[in-house]
Design a protein around this motif. Structure first.
Motif, PDB file in Angstrom:
ATOM      1  N   TYR A 124       0.967  -1.308   0.125  1.00  0.00           N
ATOM      2  CA  TYR A 124       0.023  -0.051   0.168  1.00  0.00           C
ATOM      3  C   TYR A 124       0.783   1.019  -0.146  1.00  0.00           C
ATOM      4  CZ  TYR A 124      -3.607  -3.445   1.585  1.00  0.00           C
ATOM      5  OH  TYR A 124      -4.266  -4.597   1.713  1.00  0.00           O
ATOM      6  N   ARG A 172       3.170   0.611   3.281  1.00  0.00           N
ATOM      7  CA  ARG A 172       3.009  -0.356   3.741  1.00  0.00           C
ATOM      8  C   ARG A 172       3.090  -1.920   3.223  1.00  0.00           C
ATOM      9  NH1 ARG A 172      -2.945   1.128   6.757  1.00  0.00           N
ATOM     10  NH2 ARG A 172      -2.980   3.002   5.918  1.00  0.00           N
ATOM     11  N   GLU A 202       4.669  -7.562   8.814  1.00  0.00           N
ATOM     12  CA  GLU A 202       4.327  -6.532   8.249  1.00  0.00           C
ATOM     13  C   GLU A 202       4.986  -5.204   8.751  1.00  0.00           C
ATOM     14  OE1 GLU A 202      -0.212  -5.752   8.730  1.00  0.00           O
ATOM     15  OE2 GLU A 202      -0.390  -7.774   7.548  1.00  0.00           O
ATOM     16  N   LYS A 203       5.247  -4.252   7.808  1.00  0.00           N
ATOM     17  CA  LYS A 203       6.020  -2.951   8.372  1.00  0.00           C
ATOM     18  C   LYS A 203       5.524  -1.922   7.529  1.00  0.00           C
ATOM     19  CE  LYS A 203      10.711  -1.281   7.897  1.00  0.00           C
ATOM     20  NZ  LYS A 203      11.885  -1.576   7.265  1.00  0.00           N
ATOM     21  N   THR A 204       5.470  -0.701   8.306  1.00  0.00           N
ATOM     22  CA  THR A 204       5.054   0.647   8.055  1.00  0.00           C
ATOM     23  C   THR A 204       6.286   1.456   7.904  1.00  0.00           C
ATOM     24  OG1 THR A 204       2.952   0.377   8.762  1.00  0.00           O
ATOM     25  CG2 THR A 204       3.527   2.302   8.394  1.00  0.00           C
ATOM     26  N   TYR A 205       6.464   2.418   6.876  1.00  0.00           N
ATOM     27  CA  TYR A 205       7.446   3.337   6.717  1.00  0.00           C
ATOM     28  C   TYR A 205       6.987   4.670   5.980  1.00  0.00           C
ATOM     29  CZ  TYR A 205      12.185   4.757   5.200  1.00  0.00           C
ATOM     30  OH  TYR A 205      13.219   5.409   4.893  1.00  0.00           O
ATOM     31  N   TYR A 206       7.230   5.673   6.593  1.00  0.00           N
ATOM     32  CA  TYR A 206       6.816   7.191   6.036  1.00  0.00           C
ATOM     33  C   TYR A 206       8.110   7.877   5.791  1.00  0.00           C
ATOM     34  CZ  TYR A 206       4.163  11.543   6.434  1.00  0.00           C
ATOM     35  OH  TYR A 206       3.311  12.962   6.071  1.00  0.00           O
ATOM     36  N   LEU A 211      -1.888   6.671  10.547  1.00  0.00           N
ATOM     37  CA  LEU A 211      -2.211   5.662   8.986  1.00  0.00           C
ATOM     38  C   LEU A 211      -3.684   6.140   8.789  1.00  0.00           C
ATOM     39  CD1 LEU A 211      -0.909   2.195   9.977  1.00  0.00           C
ATOM     40  CD2 LEU A 211      -0.048   3.791   8.519  1.00  0.00           C
TER      41      LEU A 211
END
Ligand code: NDP
Length: 408
Positions: free
Chosen positions: A163, A312, A319-323, A397
């Motif tokens: 995503y 994402r 699972e990982k999120t990065y901005y 998010l």
């Protein structure tokens, strides 16, 4: 090291010229060419005195023969196209005829219809391959840095990105009731068109500004954001394997949208020509003529921009999120180069892309979007030339499933 021909001397062209002159080890010589030569001369006058040799010229970039003549007389290594999207194909044709590398910051637009599609430029791929020259498309901030951020996230932080939400926040205030921050015609076309995002291999169309959310931007604070279509969605949906969804969000103030609604209701944003006193005029072009010149907003704009991408996906089975984002201050930009942050955030990446072409680092025959190159050298240059990036592993998010959400 090399020579660049900059076509266009508006808000973005001015920043590109300033930044090339700052980076004089790479840009030994530049030519600023545009429809109105006086604007090029004014820039030269401001920038002369450093190591970079500056030339100026008048050119009609709709005319391939004129462009070919100019390119042959100056013999640049790269043409930086920061005129308008209508000129992309004529400038690409001229680059092909002369064997010179090409870079732009916006996809080609046919003057009569708002499309935001890459197909016309991608169609040149084979011709550029055969000619052994490189075309880098969409090398501003968005498109541009957003694609570089994606390539960087994929290279260093994910096995697969599922995503992407691109968030473009301009919290600048110029104190005027209504003005656009870059070319009003392009800006208004973008906002009044239907929105669109990409999900599970399909485009989902939305009404203009149908989805609204609030987002608490780092260093800026909470702002209303609206889902709209933006051209990098097309190339990223194609180039990021395994992607499930990509969306683009932009901030607008209530005041801005109210003005826009009125202008739209009275027909002023239409691109259909109308007959007026025996002459055909395009209402949107007339509107552009009466609105403040984006270049004049620089000295009055205060506040910051924050543009970035939330990714994402999966890394090592988890699972990982990065901005990844950049924050830019309008007043600091103005102090440095005499332009506000919207032109600055577009012009700096265009200079960086051109410098990587000149150095041979981003050179590969064909027509490419920025995410198809190695992001690392570009990311280093962003920190060096005024657009440092920041990262967060725990961003706020946005809901992923818009169709089934209760709020529009
Ligand atoms: P401006 O309108 O300020 O400047 C455009 C310049 O192009 C002007 O100098 C204009 O000349 C010149 N020009 C227009 N038509 C011709 C022509 N036929 N021949 C020669 N020169 C011509 O626009 P901006 O600087 O704000 O934007 C430049 C580009 O950057 C646009 O394509 C825009 O879409 C893109 N952009 C990309 C962004 C990104 O992040 N990727 C963000 C913002 C902008 P004249 O002075 O005579 O009118």
């Amino acid at each position: 090291m090399g020579k660049a021909l900059i076509i266009g001397a508006g808000g973005v062209g001015s920043v590109v010229a300033h930044k090339c002159v700052q980076n004089s080890d790479v840009f030994e010589e530049i030519m600023i060419a545009s429809r109105t030569k006086a604007k090029c001369d004014a820039l030269k006058e401001k920038l002369d005195g450093g190591k970079t040799i500056i030339h100026t010229a008048q050119v009609d970039a709709d005319n391939v023969d004129e462009l070919v003549e100019l390119i042959n007389s100056f013999k640049p290594d790269v043409v930086i196209n920061v005129a308008l999207p209508y000129q992309d194909l004529t400038i690409m044709e001229a680059c092909l005829a002369t064997g010179v590398h090409y870079l732009d910051t916006a996809n080609y637009e046919p003057p009569e219809t708002a499309k935001f599609e890459y197909k016309w430029q991608w169609a040149y791929k084979e011709k550029f391959e055969k000619a052994g020259i490189t075309a880098v498309l969409g090398c501003g901030f968005d498109p541009g840095v957003t694609g570089v951020f994606t390539a960087y996230a994929l290279k260093h932080h994910f096995d697969e990105i599922h995503y992407i939400d691109i968030l473009d926040c301009n919290a600048g205030d110029h104190g005027l009731p209504f003005a656009t921050n870059f070319n009003p015609e392009i800006n208004i076309r973008e906002i009044t068109s239907n929105g669109r995002y990409w999900k599970e291999g399909k485009w989902i169309e939305t009404k203009p500004l149908e989805y609204k959310r609030e987002y608490n931007f780092p260093e800026v604070g909470p702002k209303d954001i609206y889902l709209l279509y933006h051209e990098e969605l097309e190339s990223l949906a194609k180039n990021v394997k395994g992607l499930k969804q990509i969306r683009f969000w932009m901030t607008f103030s209530e005041k801005y949208l109210t003005h826009l609604r009125v202008l739209q209701n009275v027909g002023m944003t239409s691109i259909e020509p109308i007959e007026f006193e025996g002459k055909k005029i395009v209402p949107l072009q007339f509107l552009k003529a009466v609105l403040p010149d984006p270049g004049s907003l620089g000295p009055r704009t205060k506040g910051k921009t924050n543009i970035g991408c939330i990714f994402r996906g999966i890394k090592d089975g988890k699972e990982k999120t990065y901005y990844l984002y950049n924050v830019c201050d309008h007043e600091e930009c103005y102090r440095e180069v005499g332009s506000q942050a919207v032109s600055y955030t577009t012009g700096v990446p265009a200079m960086i892309g051109a410098s990587l072409i000149i150095k041979g680092i981003w050179r590969r025959p064909g027509v490419w979007n920025v995410e198809e190159f190695d992001p690392d050298p570009f990311m280093e240059e962003l920190n060096k030339w005024g657009l440092p990036w920041k990262e967060s592993f725990d961003p706020e998010l946005l809901d992923l499933d818009l169709e089934n959400s209760e709020v529009k």
